[in-house]
Design a protein around this motif. Structure first.
Motif, PDB file in Angstrom:
ATOM      1  N   ILE A 136    -115.869   0.351  12.547  1.00 10.03           N
ATOM      2  CA  ILE A 136    -115.089   1.532  12.924  1.00 10.03           C
ATOM      3  C   ILE A 136    -114.486   1.330  14.310  1.00 10.03           C
ATOM      4  N   VAL A 137    -113.220   1.689  14.455  1.00 11.08           N
ATOM      5  CA  VAL A 137    -112.585   1.798  15.770  1.00 11.08           C
ATOM      6  C   VAL A 137    -112.382   3.280  16.033  1.00 11.08           C
ATOM      7  N   CYS A 138    -113.093   3.819  16.999  1.00 10.21           N
ATOM      8  CA  CYS A 138    -113.055   5.257  17.282  1.00 10.21           C
ATOM      9  C   CYS A 138    -112.277   5.524  18.570  1.00 10.21           C
ATOM     10  N   THR A 139    -111.188   6.269  18.444  1.00  6.21           N
ATOM     11  CA  THR A 139    -110.411   6.670  19.612  1.00  6.21           C
ATOM     12  C   THR A 139    -110.558   8.161  19.909  1.00  6.21           C
ATOM     13  N   MET A 164    -122.213  -0.738   9.721  1.00  9.28           N
ATOM     14  CA  MET A 164    -121.007  -0.882  10.525  1.00  9.28           C
ATOM     15  C   MET A 164    -121.286  -0.674  12.016  1.00  9.28           C
ATOM     16  N   LYS A 165    -120.601  -1.436  12.845  1.00  6.98           N
ATOM     17  CA  LYS A 165    -120.585  -1.185  14.282  1.00  6.98           C
ATOM     18  C   LYS A 165    -119.409  -0.262  14.595  1.00  6.98           C
ATOM     19  N   LEU A 166    -119.556   0.529  15.653  1.00 11.79           N
ATOM     20  CA  LEU A 166    -118.501   1.445  16.077  1.00 11.79           C
ATOM     21  C   LEU A 166    -117.981   1.009  17.438  1.00 11.79           C
ATOM     22  N   LEU A 167    -116.699   0.693  17.499  1.00 10.03           N
ATOM     23  CA  LEU A 167    -116.053   0.356  18.768  1.00 10.03           C
ATOM     24  C   LEU A 167    -115.511   1.646  19.375  1.00 10.03           C
ATOM     25  N   CYS A 168    -116.046   2.030  20.528  1.00  9.96           N
ATOM     26  CA  CYS A 168    -115.637   3.268  21.198  1.00  9.96           C
ATOM     27  C   CYS A 168    -114.555   2.950  22.222  1.00  9.96           C
ATOM     28  N   ALA A 185    -113.996  10.416  22.195  1.00  7.18           N
ATOM     29  CA  ALA A 185    -114.637   9.407  21.348  1.00  7.18           C
ATOM     30  C   ALA A 185    -116.072   9.143  21.774  1.00  7.18           C
ATOM     31  N   GLY A 186    -116.347   9.242  23.072  1.00  3.15           N
ATOM     32  CA  GLY A 186    -117.702   8.990  23.554  1.00  3.15           C
ATOM     33  C   GLY A 186    -118.733   9.910  22.940  1.00  3.15           C
ATOM     34  N   ALA A 187    -118.328  11.128  22.589  1.00  3.13           N
ATOM     35  CA  ALA A 187    -119.263  12.066  21.964  1.00  3.13           C
ATOM     36  C   ALA A 187    -119.628  11.597  20.561  1.00  3.13           C
ATOM     37  N   LEU A 188    -118.659  11.030  19.843  1.00  6.04           N
ATOM     38  CA  LEU A 188    -118.940  10.500  18.509  1.00  6.04           C
ATOM     39  C   LEU A 188    -119.800   9.246  18.596  1.00  6.04           C
ATOM     40  N   ALA A 189    -119.500   8.382  19.570  1.00  2.87           N
ATOM     41  CA  ALA A 189    -120.298   7.163  19.749  1.00  2.87           C
ATOM     42  C   ALA A 189    -121.725   7.506  20.131  1.00  2.87           C
ATOM     43  N   SER A 199    -123.077   1.316  18.782  1.00  5.88           N
ATOM     44  CA  SER A 199    -121.789   1.619  19.404  1.00  5.88           C
ATOM     45  C   SER A 199    -121.503   0.621  20.521  1.00  5.88           C
ATOM     46  N   LEU A 200    -120.256   0.159  20.583  1.00 10.67           N
ATOM     47  CA  LEU A 200    -119.810  -0.786  21.609  1.00 10.67           C
ATOM     48  C   LEU A 200    -118.804  -0.087  22.516  1.00 10.67           C
ATOM     49  N   TYR A 201    -118.971  -0.251  23.835  1.00 13.70           N
ATOM     50  CA  TYR A 201    -118.134   0.452  24.806  1.00 13.70           C
ATOM     51  C   TYR A 201    -117.362  -0.538  25.682  1.00 13.70           C
TER      52      TYR A 201
END
Length: 293
Positions: A136-139, A164-168, A185-189, A199-201
């Motif tokens: 996931i790419v989360c914006t 899945m990993k999430l890219l924040c 997006a940080g709240a979702l991560a 989650s990756l930041y």
């Protein structure tokens, strides 16, 4: 010992560069703060460099395209570094796979379309539905004005079970849009991590965005020691924590996200409230000011 100052000029001679946050410091999402603009212009007029450092998930050119509307003039800054810039590099390098699902609003389309040529040469990423994705790419939230992270729990649970990993692309938890506080997006991560996902930041307070900012200074032929850099921002766990972790002095803007917790006047934080508030968070900025001015 944290020092409460009245103007950036009180300490500006100690620094050659600012890593300055945007939202909550220079503008409120709807218009720029005139006093903040004047402070940045004055710093640059004396030879200082201003790197605008924002956790916006869009790349720098997309962010600067909004400056005319907001009232941020070109003589107030030298370069822009965004969480989107740093996260783009992570995405292209395959941090969450080559097939990704985009979680975010349509306004963040530039994250996928405005990719520098040097990054494009490193590989490509395909956007696919969630059931076909490797990561996931989360914006942000699809509708940041009405939704909350909790509404995504079911979707994130599916992603977690799929490994899945999430890219924040924006580590901020919330920002203030005018008088409204909205989730980022940080709240979702954060929720995904609490649920057991990974989650990756790439934005503040994490190292990639600071490394990118230093490279921008080098590209401007500015070789500046970290001791001569000041990180400015209103996020205690992003701007301040990031600066402290990088060994950079910090100027905490209390009239932003923390305004309602530190007294009735956002321009002048109450010391009796401020010091215990900082102690509770175990962070000591180098200096504090109500608003950037």
């Amino acid at each position: 010992m944290t020092r409460i100052i009245q103007s950036l000029s009180d300490i500006s001679e100690q620094y050659d560069a600012l890593f300055c946050d945007l939202w909550g410091c220079v503008h409120n999402g709807q218009q720029a703060y005139p006093a903040a603009i004047a402070a940045l212009q004055a710093f640059r007029s004396k030879g200082g460099s201003v790197i605008l450092m924002t956790n916006a998930p869009r790349p720098g050119p997309a962010v600067s395209a909004t400056f005319d509307r907001l009232g941020i003039p070109r003589d107030a800054w030298d370069a822009i570094v965004t969480s989107g810039d740093a996260a783009q590099a992570g995405m292209i390098m395959g941090a969450v796979g080559r097939k990704v699902w985009h979680l975010g609003p349509p306004k963040d389309e530039p994250f996928f379309t405005e990719i520098p040529d040097d990054l494009r040469a490193l590989g490509s990423v395909e956007r696919v539905p969630l059931e076909e994705a490797e990561g996931i790419v989360c914006t942000g939230l699809f509708d940041e004005m009405s939704e909350t992270p909790e509404e995504y729990r079911g979707t994130l649970l599916r992603a977690k079970y799929a490994g899945m990993k999430l890219l924040c692309a924006n580590p901020d938890i919330v920002v203030d849009l005018g008088e409204d506080r909205i989730f980022c997006a940080g709240a979702l991560a954060e929720l995904y991590t609490e649920m057991g996902g990974q989650s990756l930041y790439f934005g503040k307070p994490h190292p990639p965005i600071y490394d990118l900012a230093r490279r921008r200074l080098t590209a401007m032929d500015k070789v500046i020691d970290d001791r001569r850099i000041l990180a400015v921002g209103d996020g205690i766990f992003t701007d301040v924590q990031g600066g402290v972790s990088e060994g950079i002095d910090t100027l905490f803007i209390t009239g932003g996200l923390a305004a309602n917790e530190l007294g009735e006047d956002p321009e002048h934080p109450q010391e009796a409230l401020l010091l215990p508030w900082l102690q509770e968070r175990q962070l000591s900025p180098s200096a504090v000011i109500g608003r950037l001015r």
